[in-house]
Every structure is written in structure tokens, then in C-alpha cells.
Design a protein around this motif. Structure first.
Motif, short mmCIF file in Angstrom:
data_model
loop_
_atom_site.label_atom_id
_atom_site.label_comp_id
_atom_site.label_asym_id
_atom_site.label_seq_id
_atom_site.Cartn_x
_atom_site.Cartn_y
_atom_site.Cartn_z
N TYR A 1 1.69 9.36 -12.31
CA TYR A 1 0.49 9.96 -11.75
C TYR A 1 0.71 11.46 -11.62
CZ TYR A 1 -1.03 5.22 -10.90
OH TYR A 1 -1.40 3.91 -11.08
N LYS B 1 -3.75 9.76 -14.55
CA LYS B 1 -2.81 8.67 -14.72
C LYS B 1 -2.34 8.69 -16.18
CE LYS B 1 -2.49 3.59 -14.52
NZ LYS B 1 -3.22 2.33 -14.22
N ASP C 1 0.86 -1.19 0.00
CA ASP C 1 0.00 0.00 0.00
C ASP C 1 0.89 1.22 0.00
OD1 ASP C 1 -2.15 -1.47 2.58
OD2 ASP C 1 -1.98 -1.88 0.43
N VAL D 1 -12.31 3.78 -11.78
CA VAL D 1 -11.02 3.46 -11.20
C VAL D 1 -11.25 2.38 -10.15
CG1 VAL D 1 -9.11 4.41 -9.86
CG2 VAL D 1 -10.22 5.81 -11.59
N LEU E 1 -1.12 -2.90 -4.36
CA LEU E 1 -0.59 -2.49 -5.66
C LEU E 1 -0.42 -3.67 -6.61
CD1 LEU E 1 1.75 0.26 -4.37
CD2 LEU E 1 0.26 0.54 -6.36
N GLU E 2 -0.74 -3.42 -7.88
CA GLU E 2 -0.61 -4.42 -8.93
C GLU E 2 0.36 -3.92 -9.98
OE1 GLU E 2 -4.52 -5.08 -10.44
OE2 GLU E 2 -5.28 -5.91 -8.55
N ARG F 1 -9.31 0.10 -5.12
CA ARG F 1 -8.00 0.13 -4.43
C ARG F 1 -7.42 1.55 -4.40
NH1 ARG F 1 -4.28 -1.65 -6.97
NH2 ARG F 1 -5.18 -1.89 -9.06
N PHE F 2 -7.94 2.39 -5.28
CA PHE F 2 -7.48 3.78 -5.33
C PHE F 2 -8.44 4.64 -4.51
CE2 PHE F 2 -4.21 3.81 -8.64
CZ PHE F 2 -4.39 2.54 -9.18
N ASP G 1 -0.53 6.31 -18.67
CA ASP G 1 -0.12 4.91 -18.78
C ASP G 1 1.04 4.75 -19.76
OD1 ASP G 1 -3.09 4.15 -20.73
OD2 ASP G 1 -1.20 5.08 -21.33
N ASP H 1 -0.54 -1.02 -12.16
CA ASP H 1 -0.61 0.32 -11.57
C ASP H 1 0.62 1.14 -11.91
OD1 ASP H 1 -2.05 -1.08 -8.54
OD2 ASP H 1 -3.02 -0.41 -10.40
N SER H 2 1.62 0.50 -12.46
CA SER H 2 2.84 1.21 -12.85
C SER H 2 2.49 2.26 -13.90
CB SER H 2 3.88 0.25 -13.41
OG SER H 2 4.30 -0.67 -12.42
N ILE I 1 -3.13 4.07 -2.59
CA ILE I 1 -3.36 2.89 -3.42
C ILE I 1 -3.09 1.64 -2.59
CG2 ILE I 1 -2.94 1.80 -5.65
CD1 ILE I 1 -1.36 4.37 -6.43
#
Lengths: 115, 114
Positions: free
Chosen positions: A89, A36, A18, A60, A81-82, A63-64, A38, A85-86, A78
Motif C-alpha cells: 500500500y 494498492k 483490524d 474498494v 482483513l482477508e 472494510r477499507f 497487487d 488484502d495482502s 482495514i
């Protein structure tokens, strides 16, 4: 005299952790945003707060979670994290009584890498 | 469903010449358009905007043209300078509220050669 600042600038973390990103603006604006960017470089709005009230909440994951303790701050937390999510931001702000009122001022971005 | 499209990922121009960056949009509700410029490792910075009631807006070396019937706008930079080398984002906004739900294109990388 930075207008919109974000911390940290870089964040490398493991999957499942987190993390929080902080944003502050000293422009006296009423509205703040999280975007975001990407890997394909699209800039997409995630959230917007006006006077500490959530007014834009795009699709979204839960988790955010944004939090606005006051008009000058908008943080993004967040959970779990997965890898996806990279991204970079960006925080932004705008003033309702400013012309052109839709001009948004962006922070330098937080580069998040999830390993 | 990309409502704002910048179909040229990159543009290379000689210093002193004109740079023309293009942007197309699909949503006829969009009534306010902006161009942002972004340097590496920095956030986007506002450059110039245009309302749908106008077809041209000029600010120094930067001019934005809007063709509503074609749903097309362009940014002209004359003369181009090496310091203009950056990523340029087109963005549009439906208006009607004050809450800035901007939709961005994917950006065009402009390189101005000395």
C-alpha cells in the motif's frame, strides 16, 4: 526530511484482524492518496482526499476506511482483513498549485501480509 | 480493463546504449502522461512528464515522446547507466480536475549491464 512517510513499513497479521496504516507528508500538499499494488504489480488508486475531504473513492470494499485528521495526514484502516488484502500500500501526495500539478510524490510503501 | 499498457515486462540494455521503454493507452481522454521510476522497497519517484499538446519533452538523459494518433508514448534514456536499473511505470491522467486520478501501467523492469 522525508517528504512522504508511512508506518509501519511491514505488517504481518492474521485473517480477521483490524489494522491501520499511517501516512504523513511534510510537503505542504493539499491532496493525498492511497494506492494498492497487487501481486501482479498493478498500482491502483483507492482513495484521495483534498483538504480533508474525500474526493476519489474507487470500488474498494467497505472494510477499507480512510481518515484524514488534517491536510498532512491520511490514514487507512482495514477491518476484518482477508488473504486478498495482502499487497503493498502506497501513500502519495500532490499540490494543487504545483506545476506539473499532477505530479504525485509517493511514500516508501507498507507491505501487508495477511496469513 | 487496463487502460494503460506496458507490454514489455522487462528490458535489458548495455551501459552507454539507449533504453527505450514503451507504453500504450486506450482512453483518448487522457491528456497528461508521466513516467515514474521505482527501486525495490521504495515508492515510485517522478521522472518526467508530457502534456498532450506536445510530442516531445526532454530532461537531461531522459526524453519522452508522445504519438497521440497511435495512443503511444515512449521513454528514451541515453546513455543508459547501471543506476537506471529499476521498474519504470507509465501513468496517465485525464486532466480537467486537480485531483490526480492517475492510471498506471504494470511497469517494465529495466536492467542496465555494466
Amino acid at each position: 526530511d522525508t517528504a512522504v512517510s508511512q508506518t509501519p513499513k511491514y505488517l504481518v497479521t492474521q485473517m480477521g484482524n483490524d489494522k491501520s496504516i499511517k501516512c504523513e507528508q511534510n510537503l505542504g500538499h493539499d491532496t493525498m492518496y492511497w494506492y494498492k499494488q497487487d501481486s501482479k504489480k498493478f498500482l491502483k488508486i483507492m482513495f484521495s482526499y483534498n483538504n480533508k475531504e474525500l474526493i476519489i473513492n474507487e470500488t474498494v470494499p467497505n472494510r477499507f476506511s480512510p481518515k484524514s485528521p488534517d491536510k498532512a495526514h491520511l490514514n487507512l484502516h482495514i477491518n476484518s482483513l482477508e488473504l486478498g488484502d495482502s499487497a503493498v500500500y502506497f501513500c502519495a501526495s500532490s499540490g494543487d498549485r504545483e506545476w506539473p500539478q499532477e505530479t504525485q510524490y509517493f511514500g516508501p510503501g507498507t507491505r501487508l501480509l495477511v496469513l | 480493463d487496463q487502460q494503460v499498457k506496458q507490454n514489455s515486462p522487462s528490458l535489458s540494455v548495455q551501459e552507454g546504449r539507449i533504453s527505450i521503454l514503451n507504453c500504450d493507452y486506450t482512453n483518448s481522454m487522457f491528456d497528461y502522461f508521466l513516467w515514474y521510476k521505482k527501486y525495490p522497497a521504495e515508492g515510485p519517484t517522478f521522472l518526467i512528464s508530457i502534456s498532450s499538446i506536445k510530442d516531445k519533452n526532454e530532461d537531461g538523459r531522459f526524453t519522452v515522446f508522445l504519438n497521440k494518433s497511435a495512443k503511444h508514448l515512449s521513454l528514451h534514456i541515453v546513455p543508459s547507466q547501471p543506476g537506471d536499473s529499476a521498474v519504470y511505470f507509465c501513468a496517465s491522467y485525464p486532466g480537467g480536475t486537480s485531483y490526480g486520478k492517475l492510471t498506471f501501467g504494470q511497469g517494465t523492469i529495466l536492467t542496465v549491464h555494466p
